[in-house]
Design an enzyme around this catalytic site. Structure first.
Site, PDB file in Angstrom:
ATOM      1  N   GLU A   1      99.382  64.740 -27.782  1.00  0.00           N
ATOM      2  CA  GLU A   1     100.455  64.133 -26.978  1.00  0.00           C
ATOM      3  C   GLU A   1     101.251  65.214 -26.281  1.00  0.00           C
ATOM      4  O   GLU A   1     101.551  66.262 -26.865  1.00  0.00           O
ATOM      5  CB  GLU A   1     101.465  63.375 -27.871  1.00  0.00           C
ATOM      6  CG  GLU A   1     101.014  62.047 -28.393  1.00  0.00           C
ATOM      7  CD  GLU A   1     102.147  61.350 -29.171  1.00  0.00           C
ATOM      8  OE1 GLU A   1     103.336  61.622 -28.907  1.00  0.00           O
ATOM      9  OE2 GLU A   1     101.824  60.547 -30.050  1.00  0.00           O
TER      10      GLU A   1
ATOM     11  N   GLU B   1     102.586  60.649 -36.416  1.00  0.00           N
ATOM     12  CA  GLU B   1     103.658  61.612 -36.706  1.00  0.00           C
ATOM     13  C   GLU B   1     104.409  61.284 -37.998  1.00  0.00           C
ATOM     14  O   GLU B   1     105.573  60.883 -37.982  1.00  0.00           O
ATOM     15  CB  GLU B   1     104.638  61.676 -35.533  1.00  0.00           C
ATOM     16  CG  GLU B   1     104.006  62.196 -34.265  1.00  0.00           C
ATOM     17  CD  GLU B   1     105.024  62.462 -33.157  1.00  0.00           C
ATOM     18  OE1 GLU B   1     106.123  61.885 -33.197  1.00  0.00           O
ATOM     19  OE2 GLU B   1     104.710  63.253 -32.261  1.00  0.00           O
TER      20      GLU B   1
HETATM   21  C1  GAL Z   1     106.041  61.069 -29.949  1.00  0.00           C
HETATM   22  C2  GAL Z   1     105.465  59.780 -30.509  1.00  0.00           C
HETATM   23  C3  GAL Z   1     105.112  58.812 -29.413  1.00  0.00           C
HETATM   24  C4  GAL Z   1     106.261  58.687 -28.456  1.00  0.00           C
HETATM   25  C5  GAL Z   1     106.605  60.038 -27.912  1.00  0.00           C
HETATM   26  C6  GAL Z   1     107.725  60.013 -26.908  1.00  0.00           C
HETATM   27  O1  GAL Z   1     106.723  61.796 -30.887  1.00  0.00           O
HETATM   28  O2  GAL Z   1     104.310  60.033 -31.265  1.00  0.00           O
HETATM   29  O3  GAL Z   1     104.799  57.568 -29.992  1.00  0.00           O
HETATM   30  O4  GAL Z   1     107.337  58.113 -29.105  1.00  0.00           O
HETATM   31  O5  GAL Z   1     106.996  60.866 -28.971  1.00  0.00           O
HETATM   32  O6  GAL Z   1     108.979  59.954 -27.439  1.00  0.00           O
END
Ligand code: GAL
Length: 673
Positions: free
Chosen positions: A304, A145
């Site tokens: 994710e 990200e």
């Molecule tokens: C995403 C990130 C993850 C984790 C997740 C939960 O933005 O890529 O590493 O932090 O959020 O907060």
């Protein structure tokens, strides 16, 4: 048959050996076939500058390969180790206030710092050489990200280089940034710096160029890694997971062209029906980014999402029972090559110890893990749809640069919200059961039946020509307030709004009438709040007018015929019901009465049931996601299915099927001739 990926971020480095061994067994039980490994593991892989320790990763990748679980191997550059900051303090990011950050969290890097670039290339080269032929490797996942801004001396230097390329000489920059205002005229390139904290309103053109620069600087950083990874083995796909938020300065349209698989993370900011709408929005956006890639388009993947509680400071959203499956299938329905989560196992300690996982703190004997297993069993049943197209009914323009420009504090109304305007259009179309592609207006536009242009603030001459061409070829375009107002530097196009679209829309707006949080008038379409405009007709016909207020009798909605199509202009802000009715009722002969929100007769999605189609020739897969608590009886014929269709998830006939409250079905069969 194509595979749908299923799994999540896997952080074995946080766990003792017995948990790691249990994990592979649980992954097999759940049907996991891909895990993202190593995202933040730089300090363990390179404990001292130039000294590597790959032992633990070797063992883990071998174990995963033996278990038949594929790996998206991350480059760990989003979290440089403590030694890096100590050795290279100049490569730590600097905030707009001039504070140099130090190690202690993650994402503490400056993509413009030479020492950081060199350290990244060293660790990426070492990973590429060691693992590009590993049997578990399916995909390279670069960084995580992208999004850290820096106002360092390195950033100043790189920004100036970027500006020279964009504007040529300093006078052109002065002109583009309107530096004659407030005495900001530059006489020496060395005085041009990134937009730091300043006394009062910043120069919006300066800030806009900085955001464009950040996107390009981060893209260069990604491309440097991609080149190294590709030179080790060009056949292994390379991607990076795109985040979505106003802190992210990434122009995903551009980035997608350099990704073999377009990867997105999705975290809805609200629960319930709004989460379902935001999920569809994120998925439609990702599919659109992927589709714009030259040639045939690229696959995309949800990399994710939360399995349960999403907790970040200031925001807590939980997934209700059933949502894990429904949100995942909403992504798959809209084209995702699978459903991935952050993360596999919830951490015990560290900054995200309360963030959910596919295996929660409670362990596998838990509702969440049971739902994970349920999803793992369902995905292979719908994998046949992986290559099928997603037919759409409409398109909506999405322009990150207009988003950035409308974030400026200097606009006429503090409530202006580009993302909110685009989300609203998507939400009302989603509720009426229409599937939507997003398009970038600076490229030729596809011949969809309806194109909505919400608050497209920055419009180049090229984009204006594409929009006109779309209409001339028979399209129906609807523009909403603030579209066309400014050129790509954010400079107002004078002579009347909506600037670049005046001619196409056949109107000339003399005056903007913002009034935050205020009811402004009753109109033929419904109540107008917060924003309206004084519109003069220069070719268009009025279709709906204000019935009260200062603008009583004047147009609020106009229609202009152009070539074989029609261009509509809505000059006021409407609520969801009124905007939904308007978009549903547009037509060559539509009258104000046709476009006014009448008594709602909810279509299936308005009642909370999401229906999305995939098609491949005469075959179709119809995803039915019941977001309500009530059973939903399916009517296969009215969905266009020929007799004989089945629900792939339960292996039962579609005829007579009822999808339980909170449940899902994927109807598969032939389209009725
Ligand atoms: C995403 C990130 C993850 C984790 C997740 C939960 O933005 O890529 O590493 O932090 O959020 O907060």
């Amino acid at each position: 048959m194509s595979v749908l990926w299923f799994g999540g971020d896997h952080n074995p480095e946080q766990w003792p050996e017995e948990v790691r061994a249990e994990d592979t067994g649980l992954m097999r039980r759940a049907g996991v076939n891909l895990v993202t490994v190593g995202v933040f593991s730089w300090s363990l892989l390179e404990p001292r500058e130039g000294e590597f320790d790959f032992g633990w990763l070797d063992r883990e990748l071998d174990r995963l390969a033996d278990a038949g679980v594929g790996v998206a191997l991350a480059t760990p550059t989003a979290s440089p180790p403590p030694w890096f900051g100590a050795a290279h303090p100049d490569a730590m990011p600097v905030t707009a206030e001039g504070v140099r950050l130090t190690h202690g969290s993650r994402d503490t890097y400056d993509v413009t710092a030479p020492a950081y670039q060199a350290a990244c290339e060293r660790i990426v080269r070492a990973l590429a050489e060691r693992y590009s032929a590993h049997p578990a490797l399916r995909l390279w996942h670069v960084h995580n990200e992208y999004g850290t801004w820096s106002h360092s001396a390195h950033a100043d230097r790189a920004f100036r280089g970027w500006l020279r390329k964009r504007h040529g000489d300093l006078e052109a920059l002065n002109e583009a940034w309107t530096t004659a205002f407030w005495g900001q005229h530059y006489s020496d390139w060395e005085h041009v710096r990134t937009p730091r904290a300043t006394q009062y309103l910043a120069n919006p053109a300066h800030v806009l160029d900085f955001r464009r620069f950040l996107s390009d600087a981060m893209l260069d950083h990604y491309l440097a890694q991609r080149t190294i990874l590709k030179s080790a083995d060009p056949a292994v796909p390379v991607t990076t997971n795109l985040a979505f938020g106003d802190w992210v300065p990434v122009d995903a349209w551009k980035w997608a062209e350099h990704m073999d698989l377009v990867a997105v993370d999705d975290y809805p900011s609200a629960p319930g029906a709004e989460a379902a709408a935001q999920t569809a929005f994120a998925a439609d956006l990702a599919r659109s980014y992927a589709a714009r890639v030259p040639a045939k388009g690229r696959p995309w993947l949800l990399t994710e999402q939360a399995a349960g509680v999403l907790y970040t400071p200031g925001r807590t959203v939980s997934k209700a029972p059933g949502e894990l499956v429904r949100h995942s299938l909403s992504h798959v329905a809209r084209g995702s090559r699978g459903a991935m989560f952050f993360q596999w196992r919830a951490s015990r300690g560290g900054a995200e110890q309360w963030y959910s996982g596919m295996v929660p703190h409670a362990g596998p004997d838990s509702r969440i893990f049971r739902e994970v297993c349920e999803l793992g069993a369902l995905l292979p049943r719908v994998a046949g749809a992986a290559d099928a197209r997603v037919p759409v009914d409409a398109a909506v323009t999405w322009d990150p640069e207009s988003w950035w420009a409308m974030g400026a504090a200097s606009l006429p109304d503090a409530d202006l919200d580009y993302l909110g305007a685009v989300r609203q259009v998507h939400r009302v179309l989603w509720r009426s059961g229409r599937t939507v592609d997003f398009v970038r207006p600076d490229r030729p536009l596809p011949p969809v039946p309806l194109l909505v242009v919400p608050s497209l603030y920055l419009v180049s001459d090229t984009a204006a020509a594409h929009l006109a061409d779309y209409v001339e070829r028979g399209g129906t375009l609807v523009a909403t307030p603030l579209s066309g107002i400014a050129d790509p530097h954010g400079t107002v196009r004078t002579g009347g709004h909506p600037g670049a679209l005046r001619d196409l829309l056949g109107v000339r707006v003399e005056e903007l009438r913002p009034a935050p949080d205020t009811e402004l008038s009753d109109t033929d379409l419904g109540t107008v709040r917060g924003w309206t405009e004084a519109v003069r007709l220069t070719g268009a016909e009025p279709v709906a007018v204000h019935r009260s207020g200062d603008l009583a009798g004047q147009p609020v909605l106009t229609r202009n015929r152009r070539g074989s199509g029609t261009a509509w202009y809505l000059s006021a802000r409407l609520d969801d019901a009124a905007l939904g009715a308007l978009l549903a009722g547009l037509g060559a002969r539509a009258t104000a009465a046709d476009l006014r929100a009448g008594p709602a007769t909810p279509s299936a999605p308005e009642a909370g049931v999401e229906v999305v189609r995939r098609e491949d020739g005469a075959l179709t897969w119809i995803f039915v996601l019941n977001h309500t608590g009530a059973p939903y009886p399916v009517a296969p014929a009215s969905l266009g299915l020929a007799p004989g269709a089945v629900d792939l998830l339960t292996d039962t006939a579609a005829e007579g099927l009822t999808v339980p409250g909170g449940g899902v079905a994927v109807l598969h069969g032939r389209l009725s001739p």
